[in-house]
Write a protein that holds these residues in place. Structure first.
Motif, mmCIF file in Angstrom:
data_model
loop_
_atom_site.group_PDB
_atom_site.id
_atom_site.type_symbol
_atom_site.label_atom_id
_atom_site.label_comp_id
_atom_site.label_asym_id
_atom_site.label_seq_id
_atom_site.Cartn_x
_atom_site.Cartn_y
_atom_site.Cartn_z
ATOM 1 N N GLN A 87 -8.019 -4.233 -8.558
ATOM 2 C CA GLN A 87 -7.069 -3.511 -7.703
ATOM 3 C C GLN A 87 -5.961 -4.429 -7.195
ATOM 4 O OE1 GLN A 87 -7.261 -0.176 -7.192
ATOM 5 N NE2 GLN A 87 -8.911 -0.303 -8.682
ATOM 6 N N ASP A 88 -5.980 -5.674 -7.647
ATOM 7 C CA ASP A 88 -4.954 -6.622 -7.226
ATOM 8 C C ASP A 88 -5.007 -6.901 -5.727
ATOM 9 O OD1 ASP A 88 -3.302 -8.240 -8.504
ATOM 10 O OD2 ASP A 88 -1.598 -6.865 -8.687
ATOM 11 N N LEU A 89 -6.196 -6.817 -5.139
ATOM 12 C CA LEU A 89 -6.316 -7.100 -3.708
ATOM 13 C C LEU A 89 -6.452 -8.603 -3.521
ATOM 14 C CD1 LEU A 89 -8.865 -4.315 -2.720
ATOM 15 C CD2 LEU A 89 -6.381 -4.261 -2.587
ATOM 16 N N SER A 146 -14.211 -6.011 -9.292
ATOM 17 C CA SER A 146 -13.626 -4.733 -8.872
ATOM 18 C C SER A 146 -12.480 -4.947 -7.896
ATOM 19 C CB SER A 146 -14.646 -3.847 -8.152
ATOM 20 O OG SER A 146 -15.909 -3.998 -8.675
ATOM 21 N N SER A 203 -3.465 -5.136 5.431
ATOM 22 C CA SER A 203 -2.794 -4.021 4.763
ATOM 23 C C SER A 203 -3.555 -3.553 3.524
ATOM 24 C CB SER A 203 -1.373 -4.436 4.383
ATOM 25 O OG SER A 203 -1.429 -5.605 3.593
ATOM 26 N N ASP A 204 -4.494 -4.376 3.045
ATOM 27 C CA ASP A 204 -5.274 -4.005 1.860
ATOM 28 C C ASP A 204 -6.638 -3.424 2.218
ATOM 29 O OD1 ASP A 204 -3.358 -4.794 0.097
ATOM 30 O OD2 ASP A 204 -4.274 -6.717 -0.420
ATOM 31 N N GLU A 245 -12.303 1.615 -0.158
ATOM 32 C CA GLU A 245 -12.494 2.555 -1.279
ATOM 33 C C GLU A 245 -13.226 1.885 -2.439
ATOM 34 O OE1 GLU A 245 -8.606 4.129 -2.223
ATOM 35 O OE2 GLU A 245 -8.450 4.989 -0.197
ATOM 36 N N VAL A 246 -12.789 0.664 -2.762
ATOM 37 C CA VAL A 246 -13.421 -0.074 -3.859
ATOM 38 C C VAL A 246 -14.899 -0.312 -3.557
ATOM 39 C CG1 VAL A 246 -13.458 -2.300 -5.072
ATOM 40 C CG2 VAL A 246 -11.280 -1.210 -4.550
ATOM 41 N N LYS A 263 -7.781 -0.623 3.561
ATOM 42 C CA LYS A 263 -8.113 0.750 3.179
ATOM 43 C C LYS A 263 -8.544 0.802 1.700
ATOM 44 C CE LYS A 263 -6.032 4.894 3.317
ATOM 45 N NZ LYS A 263 -4.709 5.376 2.997
ATOM 46 N N GLU A 264 -7.766 0.137 0.896
ATOM 47 C CA GLU A 264 -8.086 0.110 -0.537
ATOM 48 C C GLU A 264 -9.392 -0.628 -0.802
ATOM 49 O OE1 GLU A 264 -5.338 -0.707 -4.109
ATOM 50 O OE2 GLU A 264 -4.096 -0.911 -2.305
ATOM 51 N N ALA A 265 -9.611 -1.695 -0.062
ATOM 52 C CA ALA A 265 -10.840 -2.473 -0.247
ATOM 53 C C ALA A 265 -12.056 -1.624 0.105
ATOM 54 C CB ALA A 265 -10.798 -3.736 0.617
ATOM 55 N N LYS A 304 -17.158 2.833 -3.711
ATOM 56 C CA LYS A 304 -17.424 3.200 -5.098
ATOM 57 C C LYS A 304 -18.509 2.273 -5.675
ATOM 58 C CE LYS A 304 -14.767 4.091 -9.273
ATOM 59 N NZ LYS A 304 -14.295 2.865 -9.944
#
Ligand code: ASP
Ligand code: MG
Length: 408
Positions: free
Chosen positions: A286-288, A282, A312-313, A319-320, A315-317, A323
């Motif tokens: 997301q290309d993290l 996952s 910088s990643d 979210e992942v 916040k997205e991490a 989920k």
């Protein structure tokens, strides 16, 4: 007669007097009987300013036009340096990447070089002229201008050095070379005379930014010797080259700290086959960019998995992970962005033992708690509290007596 690639960074070309000084260096090497290819970056803060301008116009500038815009900085430098060479009586011509056939893929702002056509530059060299190439840029198959990512002029220089089998690729910058550690943090840091490609790659991914990472990978792949040196002095800089036996005599070559990472943990994950693959899958989708991965020993069928990601990643991490938590029935997600990663690097670790112990002891004596540990063949990294980052670097530098090892 040799062939030398000389790359001048932004600070080395900041104004007309700097440009004239750079030209003098080029001319000296040429007059000593060598062929020279020059690669330039944009002057001073030009690239940053151009990016900022684009974002003043819109939050979402098109990447094609963004590349075309920011690539102009290098073009300005190439023309001015060429004129300075003319004024000194040298034959020289400025070139864009398109003019000399630096072909890249079409991934704007992070394009990769696919091919370089040696013909035009070869002709220039044969005629005794000095080509001055705008770094950082390329063109794709449709002739769109691309850029190679921030710091990409280093990669242009190394790539040209590889194609033309240069004797050396000199990178002129505002520091004397690669140091045992960041001299702004560790007063005892010393300039290294040599290090291997692998050591440079590990140091670079541990927070020591002197060269674009991709440039070092390129240099390693094609075995291009690179020298990082200052354009403000005549001291020899640091040579980055293929590993030779004697390099292993030095156990730890350098220490670095990375302050731009964050830690994220998913707790109470059911411990069964396929879970780690699921979590990392996952994240990858997301290309993290992940750095360290730690999975705990499980208790009562549940385990924790912790990753470090670029800050910088984060916040997205999160979210992942949130989920994922729902999907796999994990207990919770925690994160911490106040961390730092301290690393020691050296090819000598392959043949010497006790490095980890020494590092952990040094940190313990300074009362610094280790949160995570990861190792590679030539690197040991520890995640610690951000507040202790600078002190950790100093105590580790001292423990390994890096101020003495530098010149070996
Ligand atoms: N001017 C570009 C940048 O600032 C490329 C370079 O300096 O190498 O990233
Ligand atoms: Mg640079």
């Amino acid at each position: 007669m040799g062939l030398i690639v000389q790359k001048f960074g932004g600070t080395s070309l900041a104004d007309s007097s700097h440009i004239k000084r750079a030209a003098k260096r080029v001319a000296e090497v040429k007059r000593a009987g060598n062929q020279v290819i020059v690669v330039v970056s944009a002057r001073g803060q030009t690239t940053d300013e151009l990016y900022a301008l684009a974002y003043e116009i819109t939050d979402n500038p098109s990447s094609r036009e963004l590349d075309m815009l920011v690539s102009t900085g290098e073009q300005v430098s190439a023309c001015l340096l060429t004129m300075a060479l003319h004024a000194m009586g040298e034959e020289a011509s400025a070139f864009t990447a398109g003019q000399i056939g630096i072909l890249t893929d079409s991934r704007h702002t992070k394009a990769k070089i696919m091919r370089i056509d040696p013909q035009r530059l070869g002709q220039e060299l044969e005629q005794g002229s000095i080509p001055v190439v705008a770094g950082f840029q390329g063109v794709d198959e449709q002739d769109n201008i691309t850029t190679l990512g921030r710091g990409g002029s280093d990669t242009t220089a190394v790539a040209l050095a590889a194609v033309f089998k240069a004797d050396i690729c000199e990178i002129y910058t505002d520091v004397e070379g690669v140091y045992t550690s960041d001299p702004r943090i560790v007063a005892e840091a010393r300039k290294l005379s040599v290090l291997s490609y692998d050591e440079m790659l590990e140091l670079a991914s541990s927070g020591a930014s002197v060269l674009q990472h991709r440039a070092v990978e390129f240099a390693k792949k094609y075995n291009v010797p690179v020298m990082v040196r200052s354009s403000f002095s005549d001291f020899p800089g640091t040579i980055i080259s293929e590993e030779v036996r004697t390099m292993e005599d030095v156990v730890v070559r350098g220490a670095a700290v990375e302050k731009n990472e964050a830690k994220i943990t998913i707790r109470g994950v059911p411990d069964r086959p396929g879970i780690a693959a699921r979590i990392l899958g996952s994240v990858a989708e997301q290309d993290l960019n992940i750095d360290m991965i730690v999975q705990n020993i499980s208790a009562e069928g549940l385990t924790d998995v912790t990753l470090t990601v670029a800050r910088s990643d984060l916040k997205e991490a999160i979210e992942v992970f949130e989920k994922l938590k729902k999907e796999i029935g994990a207990r919770g997600v925690e994160s911490d962005e106040h961390i730092a990663k301290i690393s020691v690097v050296g090819v000598g670790m392959r043949t010497h033992s006790g490095v980890a112990t020494k590092m952990f002891q040094a940190l313990a004596e300074a009362g610094i708690n280790i949160q995570m540990i990861s190792t590679s063949e030539i690197k040991i990294s520890c995640v610690i509290d951000e507040k202790s980052a600078d002190e950790a670097l100093r105590v580790v530098h001292k423990a390994f007596e890096l101020e003495k090892a530098a010149t070996k």
